[in-house]
Design an enzyme around this catalytic site. Structure first.
Site, PDB file in Angstrom:
ATOM      1  N   LYS A  25       0.834  -1.211   0.000  1.00 13.31           N
ATOM      2  CA  LYS A  25       0.000   0.000   0.000  1.00 13.31           C
ATOM      3  C   LYS A  25       0.868   1.260   0.000  1.00 13.31           C
ATOM      4  O   LYS A  25       0.653   2.190  -0.789  1.00 13.31           O
ATOM      5  CB  LYS A  25      -0.919  -0.032   1.228  1.00 13.31           C
ATOM      6  CG  LYS A  25      -2.053   0.969   1.183  1.00 13.31           C
ATOM      7  CD  LYS A  25      -2.922   0.843   2.411  1.00 13.31           C
ATOM      8  CE  LYS A  25      -4.050  -0.165   2.239  1.00 13.31           C
ATOM      9  NZ  LYS A  25      -3.792  -1.505   2.739  1.00 13.31           N
ATOM     10  N   ARG A 116      -3.624   3.334   8.130  1.00 14.73           N
ATOM     11  CA  ARG A 116      -3.867   2.020   7.501  1.00 14.73           C
ATOM     12  C   ARG A 116      -2.606   1.169   7.571  1.00 14.73           C
ATOM     13  O   ARG A 116      -1.492   1.675   7.458  1.00 14.73           O
ATOM     14  CB  ARG A 116      -4.281   2.185   6.033  1.00 14.73           C
ATOM     15  CG  ARG A 116      -5.627   2.851   5.826  1.00 14.73           C
ATOM     16  CD  ARG A 116      -5.976   2.874   4.335  1.00 14.73           C
ATOM     17  NE  ARG A 116      -7.346   3.317   4.090  1.00 14.73           N
ATOM     18  CZ  ARG A 116      -7.697   4.577   3.856  1.00 14.73           C
ATOM     19  NH1 ARG A 116      -6.773   5.512   3.829  1.00 14.73           N
ATOM     20  NH2 ARG A 116      -8.959   4.896   3.650  1.00 14.73           N
ATOM     21  N   GLY A 131      -6.988  -6.305   3.165  1.00 15.21           N
ATOM     22  CA  GLY A 131      -8.051  -6.459   4.155  1.00 15.21           C
ATOM     23  C   GLY A 131      -7.704  -7.363   5.308  1.00 15.21           C
ATOM     24  O   GLY A 131      -8.524  -7.584   6.191  1.00 15.21           O
ATOM     25  N   THR A 135      -7.750  -0.842   9.716  1.00  9.98           N
ATOM     26  CA  THR A 135      -7.713   0.548   9.261  1.00  9.98           C
ATOM     27  C   THR A 135      -8.422   1.409  10.314  1.00  9.98           C
ATOM     28  O   THR A 135      -9.457   1.010  10.855  1.00  9.98           O
ATOM     29  CB  THR A 135      -8.433   0.686   7.905  1.00  9.98           C
ATOM     30  OG1 THR A 135      -7.671  -0.006   6.913  1.00  9.98           O
ATOM     31  CG2 THR A 135      -8.561   2.139   7.495  1.00  9.98           C
ATOM     32  N   GLN A 182      -2.189   9.033   6.350  1.00 12.36           N
ATOM     33  CA  GLN A 182      -2.576   9.857   5.194  1.00 12.36           C
ATOM     34  C   GLN A 182      -3.664  10.842   5.621  1.00 12.36           C
ATOM     35  O   GLN A 182      -4.545  10.502   6.416  1.00 12.36           O
ATOM     36  CB  GLN A 182      -3.092   8.926   4.094  1.00 12.36           C
ATOM     37  CG  GLN A 182      -3.359   9.549   2.763  1.00 12.36           C
ATOM     38  CD  GLN A 182      -3.760   8.475   1.735  1.00 12.36           C
ATOM     39  OE1 GLN A 182      -4.332   7.447   2.080  1.00 12.36           O
ATOM     40  NE2 GLN A 182      -3.447   8.722   0.479  1.00 12.36           N
ATOM     41  N   GLU A 298      -8.943   2.265  -5.171  1.00  7.55           N
ATOM     42  CA  GLU A 298      -9.870   2.888  -4.224  1.00  7.55           C
ATOM     43  C   GLU A 298      -9.830   4.401  -4.456  1.00  7.55           C
ATOM     44  O   GLU A 298      -8.763   4.984  -4.593  1.00  7.55           O
ATOM     45  CB  GLU A 298      -9.473   2.559  -2.784  1.00  7.55           C
ATOM     46  CG  GLU A 298      -9.579   1.076  -2.442  1.00  7.55           C
ATOM     47  CD  GLU A 298      -9.085   0.778  -1.040  1.00  7.55           C
ATOM     48  OE1 GLU A 298      -9.083   1.716  -0.203  1.00  7.55           O
ATOM     49  OE2 GLU A 298      -8.682  -0.370  -0.785  1.00  7.55           O
ATOM     50  N   GLN A 310      -5.693   4.290  -3.097  1.00  6.60           N
ATOM     51  CA  GLN A 310      -4.925   3.050  -3.180  1.00  6.60           C
ATOM     52  C   GLN A 310      -5.060   2.458  -4.573  1.00  6.60           C
ATOM     53  O   GLN A 310      -6.065   2.675  -5.259  1.00  6.60           O
ATOM     54  CB  GLN A 310      -5.430   2.026  -2.152  1.00  6.60           C
ATOM     55  CG  GLN A 310      -4.688   0.710  -2.120  1.00  6.60           C
ATOM     56  CD  GLN A 310      -3.175   0.866  -2.056  1.00  6.60           C
ATOM     57  OE1 GLN A 310      -2.515   0.768  -3.072  1.00  6.60           O
ATOM     58  NE2 GLN A 310      -2.627   1.149  -0.887  1.00  6.60           N
ATOM     59  N   HIS A 842     -14.479 -38.056 -19.288  1.00  6.60           N
ATOM     60  CA  HIS A 842     -14.111 -39.282 -18.580  1.00  6.60           C
ATOM     61  C   HIS A 842     -15.012 -39.596 -17.395  1.00  6.60           C
ATOM     62  O   HIS A 842     -15.555 -40.695 -17.275  1.00  6.60           O
ATOM     63  CB  HIS A 842     -12.658 -39.179 -18.100  1.00  6.60           C
ATOM     64  CG  HIS A 842     -12.252 -40.280 -17.174  1.00  6.60           C
ATOM     65  ND1 HIS A 842     -12.358 -40.167 -15.795  1.00  6.60           N
ATOM     66  CD2 HIS A 842     -11.781 -41.519 -17.410  1.00  6.60           C
ATOM     67  CE1 HIS A 842     -11.953 -41.295 -15.242  1.00  6.60           C
ATOM     68  NE2 HIS A 842     -11.589 -42.122 -16.194  1.00  6.60           N
TER      69      HIS A 842
END
Length: 884
Positions: A25, A116, A131, A135, A182, A298, A310, A842
């Site tokens: 990330k 995150r 995931g 977060t 962020q 994202e 992301q 088969h």
């Protein structure tokens, strides 16, 4: 990264190659920021900071001891909470905390932040950890920020993450964690964008999922998002799907988030305007171009501005690098693995061998080749056939034999304007001549050729062919000369098939046609009896031979005792059997069986896979089951043949009246003659192929030992990871690092095994999603092709490797596919469910011979069903119900 000693680098200092320090990330955010994409500013805590936290913490030996003890769901539930409790009490090292606070102050003390986790194994091409960790949104203040950092680190040890690493063989000590901090986007709208359609794989379709508020409502499954699809080539919106969005998550002013219910107007309102959709499409195309592969992105919108939060590769797409179109029109490819009932990925030696075994002249231009190697599997470009007027009519019917949904998939892709843009094509003269010659012999066989004893004569011819090849190819000295001789000889196998393939094809036609014509005069059970106990089938003969071995073993109480307590090592068991008085007849018959059938095994078209000659344990297990069940298969087969004869005589009697009765009776007699003489020969070509491959494998194994002794490779099994051309070159080449090449290809094969190939794949990467539709099917039931009648209830047993597991009596076999190597499992199977297959594959044929219900073509059955679940398999309608 400019300063590799920093615990807290800014996004502007981070690039893709910094992944080991800042995780997937963090590396992607730095890369996007550097490329000028609208990424909210921020910084990362490196994996070095995480390691310092783990090194300075208390009770760390206890932490790793607990992690090592967590091997399954139950032990993870015990160890996980104790690990997290210890780690949450540990302080962030002072030097890390100081750098973090300094970066936070520089970015803005009053700002809200998203915190995150970013794992070093996350968002890689071959493993999606997305995931797995936590977060934290809308974090305000120094104390809350540092607490969120610690919780992110500790989230590396959630129960789910611990179990995931255990199941995927990732070391707890090697998987470190970075933290991304962020500036928070107070989004009014947010969502996910895929630059290729994740459902169909279409590379020119961009899809957007959108909801109101923060993206956590969408990611967490709280709402069903609006969905939009855009054609990237024309930048036009091709679909809007507006849903009832009942809730959203919004940030709180003082920190944290709140969930709210939307009013009726918002619930039915489109989230995105057309301008926003096209703006996102433009950004998505730019990001895909930057990374050179489809992306999962994202995004968020706040105050009219789009922000990218992301991006990661879409790991679920099947690669299409080798399936490019040679003429800019849409090309359609058929998975050869589906035709052979073997969809697992193969190593390079197997893949590079098929073009040499088949009568195809491959073009030097890889884009113009009929056979393409992609994702460890072989695909055939069937576009020329489908663009020919005759091929367009015939091929969909042939495809239905492998999957009843196949013709529907073809119909959809053949309607694409990109496919229809090209004019009809004519097959090359040589291909036309070959096909027309085969068809002429097929029709002669159906009309007048005396086929009496044809299967037995073909068996003698095949034995002579194998004997001659064994002696001749082994006469060459080991090394380049022997490899060159084998490569030259491979082209002679397919022409040899022509001694019987047209007659076998006529037999298959008779097997299909006679019951179809007989429906007017016979009841359903009698129609089905017309194809019972057909002689000449190599799989049936192999099963009868196995039953005969059990009968021989049953004559000795000591052998019975040995098979009742069969060990895990076949060679040890056979050695023990040799010391039992009176075991000689059994051992002699067993040796004869391996001489005839020992080249077989699971996934046998892959030369790398173990044969029964190498590991006879599956054969011994079947003999043990035959002994315990004490079933006389020969008597059963004889009974089936008698039922077939009775049904045919009733057909002659019932149809021998009225207009055209003489013609009808002659036609039925002729079809029955073809059915009984060549109707069982559908596996002969494959049987010869695997026997020939066993000759090659023994030669290759000896050459592999020689290559190890010369230091070219480190292990004899490395030879499977070279192509035939490389195997010719390796003896004299001193510049290539063959050992490193093999290591890379082993990793690639492991990645390819995780992919699921589609029956049909286009040069645009598309496989249209189509489903079985069965009237009155129960809710939640799985649907497929009904290929063997009957209804059975029993426990499911999902088996992916027939050499590794056995089936207990009464269990329902759930398999990705089957080939003759799977046949030993059928002796105990109460029913069959397969991911792929049609009426003549088969597993379907064997299921009908054994009289067990079977449903094939059940998409992802091995993933959707679990061992132990109680199932009802309806082979009459193609329905699988999960009862428990």
């Amino acid at each position: 990264m400019k300063n590799t000693e920093s615990f807290v680098p800014d996004f502007t200092d981070i690039r893709t190659h910094d992944l080991p320090l800042v995780g997937g990330k963090g590396a992607n955010l730095g890369e996007m920021a550097a490329a000028g994409f609208p990424v909210p500013p921020g910084f990362c805590l490196t994996t070095a900071a995480f390691h310092r936290f783990m090194e300075t913490g208390s009770d760390m030996e206890k932490v790793y001891s607990l992690l090592d003890s967590a091997v399954d769901v139950e032990t993870v539930r015990i160890a996980g909470p104790r690990v997290r409790e210890i780690l949450l009490k540990n302080r962030i090292p002072e030097e890390v905390a100081i750098e973090t606070v300094q970066a936070w102050q520089k970015s803005g003390r009053e700002e809200a932040y998203a915190v995150r986790s970013s794992a070093t194994a996350e968002d890689l091409p071959d493993a999606s950890f997305a995931g797995q960790q936590d977060t934290y949104l809308n974090i305000i203040g120094e104390t809350a920020l540092l607490d969120a950092v610690r919780r992110c680190w500790v989230s590396l040890f959630t129960d789910r993450a611990i179990l995931y690493r255990r199941q995927n063989n990732f070391s707890h000590r090697n998987v470190a964690l970075s933290v991304v901090i962020q500036k928070m986007v107070m989004s009014e709208k947010s969502g996910i964008m895929f630059t290729a359609d994740p459902l169909t794989g279409h590379r020119h379709t961009l899809t957007i999922d959108a909801g109101f508020g923060l993206g956590e409502a969408l990611v967490g499954g709280l709402v069903t998002p609006d969905s939009y699809r855009v054609d990237k080539r024309t930048h036009t919106i091709i679909e809007h799907q507006i849903t009832d969005k009942q809730a959203a998550i919004f940030p709180e002013k003082g920190g944290g988030t709140r969930q709210v219910s939307l009013n009726s107007l918002q619930r039915e309102q489109t989230v995105l305007t057309d301008n926003e959709i096209l703006s996102l499409n433009k950004l998505g195309c730019q990001i895909e171009s930057h990374y050179g592969k489809p992306q999962d992105i994202e995004w968020a919108i706040a105050d009219g501005h789009i922000y990218l939060l992301q991006t990661r590769p879409i790991t679920s797409l099947y690669p299409i690098d080798a399936l490019s179109s040679p003429d800019d029109t849409l090309h359609i490819f058929f998975s050869m693995g589906h035709q052979q009932n073997m969809t697992r990925a193969m190593a390079p030696l197997s893949l590079s061998g098929f073009p040499k075994l088949l009568p195809l002249k491959q073009s030097p231009d890889k884009r113009k080749r009929i056979l393409r190697i992609c994702g460890g599997r072989i695909f055939v470009d069937i576009t020329p056939v489908l663009r020919h007027p005759i091929g367009r009519r015939i091929y969909p019917a042939l495809l239905a034999q492998f999957d009843t949904l196949g013709p529907k998939i073809l119909e959809i892709v053949m309607q694409r304007p990109e496919f229809r843009r090209s004019k009809s094509m004519h097959l090359p003269f040589k291909s036309f001549k070959l096909i027309s010659g085969i068809l002429c012999r097929v029709f002669r066989s159906l009309r007048k050729t005396d086929l009496t004893g044809f299967a037995a004569k073909t068996n003698i011819r095949m034995d002579a062919f194998i004997s001659e090849k064994t002696h001749r190819l082994n006469a060459y000295p080991q090394g380049k000369e022997q490899i060159k001789a084998v490569m030259k000889d491979m082209s002679k196998v397919f022409p040899f098939f022509m001694h019987w393939v047209p007659e076998a094809a006529a037999g298959i036609i008779a097997v299909r046609l006679l019951p179809k014509l007989a429906r007017r005069w016979l009841p359903k059970n009698k129609v089905e009896a017309l194809t019972l106990g057909i002689p000449g089938n190599v799989v049936t003969e192999m099963n009868l031979a196995l039953n005969g071995l059990a009968s021989l073993a049953r004559q000795s109480p000591q052998l019975i005792e040995l098979f009742n307590h069969l060990g895990s090592n076949a060679h040890t068991s056979l050695s023990d059997a040799a010391h039992i008085e009176g075991s000689a007849p059994f051992l002699q018959a067993f040796k004869k069986f391996l001489n005839q059938y020992g080249a077989r095994g699971p996934s046998e078209i892959d030369i790398m896979m173990k044969r029964w000659n190498e590991n006879p344990m599956p054969v011994l297990s079947v003999i043990a089951e035959n002994i315990s069940r004490n079933v006389d298969s020969r008597a059963q087969f004889k009974d089936q043949a008698e039922k077939r004869e009775t049904a045919f005589n009733e057909l002659l009697k019932a149809s021998g009246h009225g207009l055209l009765r003489s013609f009808r009776v002659r036609m039925f007699r002729r079809l029955y003659h073809v059915l009984t003489e060549t109707g069982g020969m559908r596996e002969h070509h494959k049987f010869l192929m695997v026997r020939y491959m066993w000759i090659m494998k023994q030669i290759l194994q000896k050459n592999a030992v020689k290559l190890v002794s010369e230091g070219k490779i480190t292990d004899p099994d490395d030879i499977w990871f070279l192509t035939w051309e490389e195997l010719l070159k390796i003896w004299e080449d001193t510049s290539t690092d063959w050992i490193s090449l093999v290591v890379r290809r082993r990793i690639e094969l492991k990645q390819y095994q995780k992919l699921t190939p589609s029956l049909i794949l286009t040069s645009d990467g598309e496989t249209p999603v189509v489903h079985h539709h069965i009237k009155d099917a129960p809710p939640g039931a799985l649907l497929g092709n009904p290929v063997s009648p009957g209804v059975i209830e029993g426990p499911a047993h999902v088996i992916l490797d027939p050499a590794a597991e056995t089936l207990q009596p009464g269990e329902i076999l759930v398999a990705p596919f089957t080939d003759p190597g799977w046949t030993p499992l059928f002796i105990n199977a109460a029913g069959l469910v397969m991911n792929i297959g049609g009426a003549l594959t088969h597993g379907s044929v064997v299921a009908r011979e054994y009289g067990i219900p079977a449903v094939t073509g059940v998409r992802d059955a091995t993933k959707k069903l679990q061992t132990g679940q109680l199932l009802r398999v309806d082979g009459n309608r193609g329905i699988i119900e999960i009862l428990q």
